[in-house]
Design a protein around this motif. Structure first.
Motif, short mmCIF file in Angstrom:
data_model
loop_
_atom_site.label_atom_id
_atom_site.label_comp_id
_atom_site.label_asym_id
_atom_site.label_seq_id
_atom_site.Cartn_x
_atom_site.Cartn_y
_atom_site.Cartn_z
N ALA A 40 0.85 -1.20 0.00
CA ALA A 40 0.00 0.00 0.00
C ALA A 40 0.88 1.24 0.00
N PHE A 41 0.53 2.22 -0.83
CA PHE A 41 1.28 3.47 -0.92
C PHE A 41 0.40 4.52 -1.58
N ASP A 42 0.83 5.77 -1.50
CA ASP A 42 0.13 6.88 -2.14
C ASP A 42 0.31 6.75 -3.65
N GLY A 43 -0.76 6.56 -4.38
CA GLY A 43 -0.70 6.37 -5.83
C GLY A 43 -0.23 7.58 -6.59
N LYS A 44 -0.05 8.73 -5.93
CA LYS A 44 0.43 9.93 -6.61
C LYS A 44 1.94 9.93 -6.81
N VAL A 45 2.65 8.99 -6.14
CA VAL A 45 4.10 8.95 -6.29
C VAL A 45 4.48 8.08 -7.49
N LEU A 46 5.64 8.38 -8.04
CA LEU A 46 6.16 7.61 -9.16
C LEU A 46 6.41 6.17 -8.71
N HIS A 47 5.85 5.24 -9.45
CA HIS A 47 6.02 3.82 -9.12
C HIS A 47 5.95 3.02 -10.41
N GLY A 48 6.52 1.83 -10.35
CA GLY A 48 6.52 0.98 -11.53
C GLY A 48 7.20 -0.34 -11.23
N VAL A 49 7.45 -1.10 -12.28
CA VAL A 49 8.07 -2.42 -12.15
C VAL A 49 9.47 -2.36 -12.75
N ILE A 50 10.44 -2.83 -11.97
CA ILE A 50 11.81 -2.93 -12.47
C ILE A 50 11.86 -4.19 -13.34
N PRO A 51 12.39 -4.10 -14.55
CA PRO A 51 12.43 -5.28 -15.41
C PRO A 51 13.19 -6.43 -14.75
N GLY A 52 12.68 -7.65 -14.92
CA GLY A 52 13.37 -8.83 -14.41
C GLY A 52 14.61 -9.10 -15.25
N LYS A 53 15.56 -9.83 -14.69
CA LYS A 53 16.79 -10.15 -15.41
C LYS A 53 16.70 -11.55 -16.02
N GLY A 54 17.39 -11.72 -17.13
CA GLY A 54 17.50 -13.04 -17.72
C GLY A 54 16.30 -13.43 -18.55
N ALA A 55 16.41 -14.60 -19.14
CA ALA A 55 15.35 -15.13 -19.99
C ALA A 55 14.23 -15.72 -19.15
N VAL A 56 13.03 -15.66 -19.67
CA VAL A 56 11.88 -16.28 -19.00
C VAL A 56 12.01 -17.79 -19.16
N VAL A 57 11.94 -18.51 -18.05
CA VAL A 57 12.14 -19.96 -18.10
C VAL A 57 10.83 -20.74 -17.97
N SER A 58 9.72 -20.03 -17.92
CA SER A 58 8.44 -20.72 -17.82
C SER A 58 7.37 -19.86 -18.49
N ASP A 59 6.17 -20.38 -18.52
CA ASP A 59 5.06 -19.63 -19.08
C ASP A 59 4.37 -18.76 -18.03
N ASN A 60 4.93 -18.72 -16.82
CA ASN A 60 4.32 -17.92 -15.76
C ASN A 60 4.36 -16.44 -16.09
N ARG A 61 3.39 -15.72 -15.60
CA ARG A 61 3.32 -14.27 -15.80
C ARG A 61 3.15 -13.60 -14.46
N ARG A 62 3.60 -12.36 -14.37
CA ARG A 62 3.39 -11.56 -13.18
C ARG A 62 1.94 -11.09 -13.22
N VAL A 63 1.18 -11.45 -12.19
CA VAL A 63 -0.24 -11.09 -12.13
C VAL A 63 -0.47 -10.30 -10.85
N THR A 64 -1.04 -9.11 -11.00
CA THR A 64 -1.33 -8.26 -9.85
C THR A 64 -2.72 -7.65 -10.01
N ILE A 65 -3.25 -7.17 -8.90
CA ILE A 65 -4.46 -6.37 -8.93
C ILE A 65 -4.12 -5.04 -8.28
N MET A 66 -4.53 -3.97 -8.89
CA MET A 66 -4.32 -2.65 -8.34
C MET A 66 -5.63 -2.16 -7.75
#
Length: 149
Positions: free
Chosen positions: A41-67
């Motif tokens: 939880a944080f103030d949505g007015k601040v700059l926020h985002g996702v830092i890219p993951g490193k390396g190759a994707v080794v599975s079909d999994n995906r990052r799933v979130t709810i905002m």
């Protein structure tokens, strides 16, 4: 942010103390790594985002979130997208029913609830030569920063 996928999917979320109205770059940042059912939880007015993951994707999994966002007043939109209420009849919406079932089952076990501190990072910005981005350098030009693609 509510993480729904396993912890090894995607990079961490970065939350800073920089707002759009500021005339300076963030001086503090916090990293929060994905973990299933972790809530951030944080103030949505601040700059926020996702830092890219490193390396190759080794599975079909995906990052799933709810905002989740809370507004003092908001005009509900029709047709999907942002500004939608949670489905009132969860049983008719598969993802909502699945989410509710998962959390209701775990809510009986308070031992599974823990508090985790985010990782504080400073400086938030640095040059491509791994040097701190100094205040007198101003805002970086768009093409002078790592874009992750």
């Amino acid at each position: 942010i509510l993480y729904l996928s396993d912890k090894d999917v995607g990079g961490p979320s970065l939350i800073t103390n920089q707002k759009l109205i500021h005339r300076h770059l963030a001086t503090k940042g916090w990293l929060c790594h994905p973990k299933e059912k972790r809530l951030v939880a944080f103030d949505g007015k601040v700059l926020h985002g996702v830092i890219p993951g490193k390396g190759a994707v080794v599975s079909d999994n995906r990052r799933v979130t709810i905002m989740f966002a809370f507004w003092k007043s908001i005009k509900e939109r029709s047709g999907g997208g942002a500004a939608q209420p949670f489905p009132r009849d969860e049983d008719s919406v598969e993802w909502a029913a699945s989410l509710r079932k998962s959390f209701v089952e775990d809510s009986c076990n308070n031992a599974s609830i823990t508090t985790a501190k985010p990782i504080e990072i400073t400086p938030v910005y640095e040059t491509l030569k791994d040097e701190p981005w100094l205040k007198d350098m101003g805002f970086p030009e768009y093409d002078a920063v790592f874009q992750g693609f």
